[in-house]
Design a protein around this motif. Structure first.
Motif, PDB file in Angstrom:
ATOM      1  N   GLY A 147     -60.331  -6.895 102.040  1.00  0.00           N
ATOM      2  CA  GLY A 147     -60.004  -8.362 101.582  1.00  0.00           C
ATOM      3  C   GLY A 147     -59.184  -8.341 100.404  1.00  0.00           C
ATOM      4  N   HIS A 148     -58.294  -8.618 100.367  1.00  0.00           N
ATOM      5  CA  HIS A 148     -57.134  -8.671  98.652  1.00  0.00           C
ATOM      6  C   HIS A 148     -56.302  -8.819  99.324  1.00  0.00           C
ATOM      7  CE1 HIS A 148     -54.734  -4.959 100.936  1.00  0.00           C
ATOM      8  NE2 HIS A 148     -56.414  -4.695 101.856  1.00  0.00           N
ATOM      9  N   ASP A 149     -55.382  -9.573  97.921  1.00  0.00           N
ATOM     10  CA  ASP A 149     -53.904 -10.443  98.643  1.00  0.00           C
ATOM     11  C   ASP A 149     -53.484 -10.368  96.622  1.00  0.00           C
ATOM     12  OD1 ASP A 149     -54.467 -11.313 101.293  1.00  0.00           O
ATOM     13  OD2 ASP A 149     -54.230 -12.816 101.093  1.00  0.00           O
ATOM     14  N   THR A 150     -51.906  -9.912  97.050  1.00  0.00           N
ATOM     15  CA  THR A 150     -51.119  -9.889  95.519  1.00  0.00           C
ATOM     16  C   THR A 150     -50.696 -11.306  95.038  1.00  0.00           C
ATOM     17  OG1 THR A 150     -51.540  -7.805  94.940  1.00  0.00           O
ATOM     18  CG2 THR A 150     -49.727  -8.948  93.758  1.00  0.00           C
ATOM     19  N   SER A 167     -49.369 -10.459  89.964  1.00  0.00           N
ATOM     20  CA  SER A 167     -51.094 -10.617  89.439  1.00  0.00           C
ATOM     21  C   SER A 167     -52.314 -10.783  90.641  1.00  0.00           C
ATOM     22  CB  SER A 167     -51.445 -12.298  88.871  1.00  0.00           C
ATOM     23  OG  SER A 167     -52.384 -11.682  88.549  1.00  0.00           O
ATOM     24  N   THR A 168     -52.916  -9.752  90.577  1.00  0.00           N
ATOM     25  CA  THR A 168     -53.862  -9.662  91.361  1.00  0.00           C
ATOM     26  C   THR A 168     -55.200  -9.035  90.550  1.00  0.00           C
ATOM     27  OG1 THR A 168     -54.184  -8.472  93.670  1.00  0.00           O
ATOM     28  CG2 THR A 168     -52.817  -7.306  91.748  1.00  0.00           C
ATOM     29  N   SER A 169     -56.211  -9.251  91.819  1.00  0.00           N
ATOM     30  CA  SER A 169     -57.569  -8.954  90.822  1.00  0.00           C
ATOM     31  C   SER A 169     -57.975  -7.135  92.126  1.00  0.00           C
ATOM     32  CB  SER A 169     -58.917  -9.409  91.097  1.00  0.00           C
ATOM     33  OG  SER A 169     -58.998  -9.858  92.547  1.00  0.00           O
ATOM     34  N   GLY A 170     -56.457  -6.801  92.800  1.00  0.00           N
ATOM     35  CA  GLY A 170     -56.652  -5.325  92.987  1.00  0.00           C
ATOM     36  C   GLY A 170     -57.482  -5.096  94.249  1.00  0.00           C
ATOM     37  N   LEU A 171     -57.655  -3.864  95.161  1.00  0.00           N
ATOM     38  CA  LEU A 171     -58.598  -3.972  95.764  1.00  0.00           C
ATOM     39  C   LEU A 171     -60.181  -4.381  96.054  1.00  0.00           C
ATOM     40  CD1 LEU A 171     -57.323  -1.056  97.670  1.00  0.00           C
ATOM     41  CD2 LEU A 171     -56.976  -2.762  97.689  1.00  0.00           C
ATOM     42  N   PHE A 172     -60.972  -5.081  96.610  1.00  0.00           N
ATOM     43  CA  PHE A 172     -62.227  -5.870  96.702  1.00  0.00           C
ATOM     44  C   PHE A 172     -63.086  -4.750  96.201  1.00  0.00           C
ATOM     45  CE2 PHE A 172     -66.000  -8.702  98.186  1.00  0.00           C
ATOM     46  CZ  PHE A 172     -66.131  -8.364  97.353  1.00  0.00           C
ATOM     47  N   GLY A 177     -61.317   1.197  86.720  1.00  0.00           N
ATOM     48  CA  GLY A 177     -60.225   2.126  86.145  1.00  0.00           C
ATOM     49  C   GLY A 177     -59.396   2.112  87.327  1.00  0.00           C
ATOM     50  N   ARG A 178     -59.397   1.440  89.162  1.00  0.00           N
ATOM     51  CA  ARG A 178     -57.995   2.069  89.122  1.00  0.00           C
ATOM     52  C   ARG A 178     -57.309   1.093  89.381  1.00  0.00           C
ATOM     53  NH1 ARG A 178     -56.228  -1.623  93.543  1.00  0.00           N
ATOM     54  NH2 ARG A 178     -55.373  -0.350  95.869  1.00  0.00           N
ATOM     55  N   LEU A 179     -55.645   1.706  89.617  1.00  0.00           N
ATOM     56  CA  LEU A 179     -54.700   0.982  89.378  1.00  0.00           C
ATOM     57  C   LEU A 179     -54.223   0.747  91.024  1.00  0.00           C
ATOM     58  CD1 LEU A 179     -53.755  -0.528  86.843  1.00  0.00           C
ATOM     59  CD2 LEU A 179     -51.902   1.597  86.243  1.00  0.00           C
ATOM     60  N   GLY A 180     -53.466  -0.318  91.052  1.00  0.00           N
ATOM     61  CA  GLY A 180     -52.794  -0.356  92.400  1.00  0.00           C
ATOM     62  C   GLY A 180     -51.304  -0.150  91.902  1.00  0.00           C
ATOM     63  N   ASP A 181     -50.371  -1.287  93.068  1.00  0.00           N
ATOM     64  CA  ASP A 181     -49.211  -0.753  93.370  1.00  0.00           C
ATOM     65  C   ASP A 181     -48.670  -2.222  92.418  1.00  0.00           C
ATOM     66  OD1 ASP A 181     -49.736  -2.598  95.499  1.00  0.00           O
ATOM     67  OD2 ASP A 181     -47.659  -3.095  95.144  1.00  0.00           O
ATOM     68  N   SER A 182     -49.412  -3.468  91.986  1.00  0.00           N
ATOM     69  CA  SER A 182     -48.999  -4.361  91.584  1.00  0.00           C
ATOM     70  C   SER A 182     -48.479  -4.791  90.160  1.00  0.00           C
ATOM     71  CB  SER A 182     -49.894  -5.772  91.510  1.00  0.00           C
ATOM     72  OG  SER A 182     -50.146  -5.729  92.212  1.00  0.00           O
ATOM     73  N   THR A 201     -47.126  -6.694  98.561  1.00  0.00           N
ATOM     74  CA  THR A 201     -48.430  -6.722  99.089  1.00  0.00           C
ATOM     75  C   THR A 201     -49.515  -6.151  99.939  1.00  0.00           C
ATOM     76  OG1 THR A 201     -50.430  -8.180  98.990  1.00  0.00           O
ATOM     77  CG2 THR A 201     -48.445  -8.580 100.244  1.00  0.00           C
ATOM     78  N   GLY A 202     -50.243  -5.613  99.881  1.00  0.00           N
ATOM     79  CA  GLY A 202     -50.914  -4.436 100.553  1.00  0.00           C
ATOM     80  C   GLY A 202     -52.241  -3.218 100.388  1.00  0.00           C
ATOM     81  N   VAL A 203     -51.939  -2.487 100.357  1.00  0.00           N
ATOM     82  CA  VAL A 203     -52.728  -1.454 100.152  1.00  0.00           C
ATOM     83  C   VAL A 203     -51.903  -0.487  98.832  1.00  0.00           C
ATOM     84  CG1 VAL A 203     -54.025   0.454 100.255  1.00  0.00           C
ATOM     85  CG2 VAL A 203     -54.210  -1.234 101.814  1.00  0.00           C
ATOM     86  N   GLY A 204     -52.327  -0.821  97.548  1.00  0.00           N
ATOM     87  CA  GLY A 204     -51.607  -0.016  97.017  1.00  0.00           C
ATOM     88  C   GLY A 204     -50.962   1.511  96.544  1.00  0.00           C
ATOM     89  N   GLU A 205     -52.979   1.700  97.174  1.00  0.00           N
ATOM     90  CA  GLU A 205     -52.008   3.749  97.240  1.00  0.00           C
ATOM     91  C   GLU A 205     -51.148   3.778  97.735  1.00  0.00           C
ATOM     92  OE1 GLU A 205     -54.564   1.419  97.354  1.00  0.00           O
ATOM     93  OE2 GLU A 205     -56.463   2.579  95.164  1.00  0.00           O
TER      94      GLU A 205
HETATM   95  C1  SD4 Z   1     -53.263  -3.279  94.912  1.00  0.00           C
HETATM   96  N1  SD4 Z   1     -51.583  -4.484  96.144  1.00  0.00           N
HETATM   97  O1  SD4 Z   1     -54.102  -3.787  94.410  1.00  0.00           O
HETATM   98  C2  SD4 Z   1     -52.950  -4.591  95.381  1.00  0.00           C
HETATM   99  C3  SD4 Z   1     -53.599  -5.569  96.378  1.00  0.00           C
HETATM  100  C4  SD4 Z   1     -53.100  -6.566  97.428  1.00  0.00           C
HETATM  101  O2  SD4 Z   1     -52.822  -7.500  99.514  1.00  0.00           O
HETATM  102  O3  SD4 Z   1     -52.031  -6.505  97.290  1.00  0.00           O
HETATM  103  N2  SD4 Z   1     -53.185  -7.095  98.567  1.00  0.00           N
HETATM  104  O4  SD4 Z   1     -53.242  -2.466  95.563  1.00  0.00           O
END
Ligand code: SD4
Length: 291
Positions: A147-150, A167-172, A177-182, A201-205
């Motif tokens: 559950g996440h989308d940027t 812009s994103t709230s990152g991974l639910f 302190g976790r930082l994603g790719d956005s 968009t997706g899994v930042g890691e």
């Molecule tokens: C992240 N890439 O924080 C973002 C989340 C995201 O679709 O885009 N999810 O990893």
């Protein structure tokens, strides 16, 4: 020629509004920031700005970035708490010669010092969602990271300038302190007006392992079409991670070159994106993963 491309259906309203000003002569920079801010302000989008879903501690930590493709100036914020419109803070930071990436308490302090509004970004709806997920995680053993989308938006203006914003709230349920790719340049976004721009968009890691957005722009520079660049980067990264890391998360990208041609690629079943340009009104499309 002018054009915009954005990740996810949620960008439609913002792109529709911003494309009106873009075609009337507004800058790409102004257009992408106002389009992203529109998504941030809408309380029912669970993964961006106001109404975004919280960390495992129940706090909303927001990431955002802005890049100007003419000057290559960029600004980004990470883990920003309770400031309205993180993308506007990122754009303001892009004007700073130094210290243009700020995270956590320092980002918040700077934003307040610049007059950005202090706003509680956790909504009642997001709190309910959080409580429900806490229960489900215990009961059903769910992965807390689903559950996440940027939102990532690229703009090309009538003068040939390009910009990108995310812009994103990152991974639910992400760790505090976790930082994603956005907010990470080259991974979540990149923009060079002389070549083109990309955003992910997706899994930042996983997106960060491929320096995804920079790699797409580099391939466009070497002569690939936006579609070739997007597909080759997503598929190669997916193959490489499966072969060497054993698995891969969601990877989706959109990109555009300086001629306004666009490309999209995804490894999820369906990925929605929005396009608007001189030759087509704002429209939502669905991309599918390769067969
Ligand atoms: C992240 N890439 O924080 C973002 C989340 C995201 O679709 O885009 N999810 O990893």
């Amino acid at each position: 020629m002018w054009g915009m491309i954005a990740t996810w259906r949620m960008a439609l309203e913002g792109v529709t509004q911003a494309s009106e000003t873009l075609k009337a002569g507004a800058s790409a920079a102004q257009s992408v920031v106002s389009a992203v801010a529109e998504v941030e302000d809408f309380p029912f989008y669970k993964s961006v700005g106001y109404g975004g879903l919280p960390t495992e501690n129940g706090e909303v930590e927001l990431d955002a970035a802005f890049m100007d493709g003419d000057t290559l100036a960029f600004g980004a914020v990470g883990n920003l708490v309770d400031i309205a419109n993180p993308v506007k803070v990122a754009q303001a930071l892009s004007r700073e010669r130094f210290n243009s990436v700020l995270v956590g308490a320092g980002a918040r302090e700077w934003a307040l010092s610049q007059g950005f509004a202090d706003k509680t970004m956790l909504t009642e709806r997001a709190t309910q969602h959080y409580r429900k997920r806490c229960r489900e995680t215990i009961d059903k053993g769910l992965s807390p990271y689903d559950g996440h989308d940027t939102v990532g938006i690229i703009g090309l203006d009538l003068y040939g300038s390009m910009s990108v914003a995310t812009s994103t709230s990152g991974l639910f349920m992400k760790r505090r302190g976790r930082l994603g790719d956005s907010p990470v340049i080259g991974s979540g976004f990149y923009c060079d007006s002389q070549i083109g721009a990309a955003t992910a968009t997706g899994v930042g890691e996983d997106l960060m392992k491929g320096c995804t957005s920079y790699e797409i722009v580099r391939r466009m520079q070497q002569g690939m079409t936006p579609q070739q660049a997007a597909d080759s980067v997503v598929f190669e990264l997916e193959d490489r991670l499966i072969a060497r890391f054993g698995r891969v998360g969601d990877l989706s990208v959109v990109c555009m070159n300086r001629q306004g041609e666009f490309g999209v690629s995804t490894n999820i079943k369906t990925f929605s994106f929005v396009v608007a340009s001189a030759i087509q009104p704002p429209t939502v499309y669905l991309a599918e993963r390769r067969a």
